[in-house]
Design an enzyme around this catalytic site. Sequence first.
Site, PDB file in Angstrom:
ATOM      1  N   ARG A 296       0.845  -1.208   0.000  1.00 41.36           N
ATOM      2  CA  ARG A 296       0.000   0.000   0.000  1.00 41.36           C
ATOM      3  C   ARG A 296       0.874   1.249   0.000  1.00 41.36           C
ATOM      4  O   ARG A 296       0.534   2.267  -0.608  1.00 41.36           O
ATOM      5  CB  ARG A 296      -0.875  -0.057   1.264  1.00 41.36           C
ATOM      6  CG  ARG A 296      -1.855   1.073   1.472  1.00 41.36           C
ATOM      7  CD  ARG A 296      -2.669   0.830   2.757  1.00 41.36           C
ATOM      8  NE  ARG A 296      -1.811   0.608   3.927  1.00 41.36           N
ATOM      9  CZ  ARG A 296      -1.295   1.582   4.677  1.00 41.36           C
ATOM     10  NH1 ARG A 296      -1.526   2.842   4.397  1.00 41.36           N
ATOM     11  NH2 ARG A 296      -0.530   1.298   5.733  1.00 41.36           N
TER      12      ARG A 296
ATOM     13  N   CYS B 145       5.135  -7.391   6.771  1.00 42.73           N
ATOM     14  CA  CYS B 145       4.893  -8.393   7.823  1.00 42.73           C
ATOM     15  C   CYS B 145       4.494  -9.733   7.231  1.00 42.73           C
ATOM     16  O   CYS B 145       5.050 -10.774   7.592  1.00 42.73           O
ATOM     17  CB  CYS B 145       3.819  -7.902   8.801  1.00 42.73           C
ATOM     18  SG  CYS B 145       4.439  -6.623   9.900  1.00 42.73           S
TER      19      CYS B 145
HETATM   20  N1  PCA Z   1       4.216  -3.686  10.343  1.00 42.28           N
HETATM   21  C1  PCA Z   1       4.167  -3.752   8.892  1.00 42.28           C
HETATM   22  C2  PCA Z   1       5.573  -4.006   8.467  1.00 42.28           C
HETATM   23  C3  PCA Z   1       6.431  -3.695   9.655  1.00 42.28           C
HETATM   24  C4  PCA Z   1       5.500  -3.613  10.785  1.00 42.28           C
HETATM   25  O1  PCA Z   1       5.798  -3.489  11.983  1.00 42.28           O
HETATM   26  C5  PCA Z   1       3.122  -4.739   8.349  1.00 42.28           C
HETATM   27  O2  PCA Z   1       2.103  -4.966   9.034  1.00 42.28           O
HETATM   28  O3  PCA Z   1       3.291  -5.258   7.270  1.00 42.28           O
END
Ligand code: PCA
Length: 213
Positions: free
Chosen positions: A90, A143
């Site tokens: 995104r 993530c």
């Molecule tokens: N959250 C992001 C990437 C790094 C993080 O802490 C995610 O939810 O993809």
Amino acid sequence: MKAILLTGFEPFGGEKINPSLEIAKALDGKETETYKINSRELPCVFGEAIDQLRLAIQEVKPDLVVCVGQAGGRPDLSIERVAINVDDARIPDNKGNQPIDKPIIQEGPVAYWSSLPIKAIVKHLRDAGLPASVSQTAGTYVCNHVFYGLMHEIRQSSIRGGFIHIPFLPEQIQTRPHMASLSLDDMIRGIETAIQVSVDYEQDLLLEGGQTH
Ligand code: PCA
């Protein structure tokens, strides 16, 4: 004594702090009768994050890997069920990469299940007074990318692993008070509980429908 690899991410998306990194730092070196935690920081960068995770697995030789990331806007500790084989960003990552609809592993399966006892974790977190649920998607950003890379890396080993998303910290919602947050102490307690439950339960609990959503 189980070796635990715990990872958190550097801040991203304009935030000054990432609660997942604060948790990883707070729990680094923690030792109980049944486990010892080794923490690592991962960059919020596609590709590099998986490379560093792979190195950390080689160094720590963990029995269990728990990766944690911030999911700002979510109201609770979200225990992820499944990692999917797609990057669809995104916003750009911390090095400006923004992959759209790209597989993470070219010939990899569509998805991998978490091998953590996700429902037992949710039950114990709720019993401890913490908000928690099973999440059916870790998104399609860094993530999920790391979660998929982790499960691909450990697919033929005895290592178990999974991913937990956490909300913002109170200081991150000062200018957006409609959003949920959780204190750092509660998040640390939550991740400690999730690790203890993962060590204790090799098999997940079978809970009645609806109890963990
Ligand atoms: N959250 C992001 C990437 C790094 C993080 O802490 C995610 O939810 O993809």
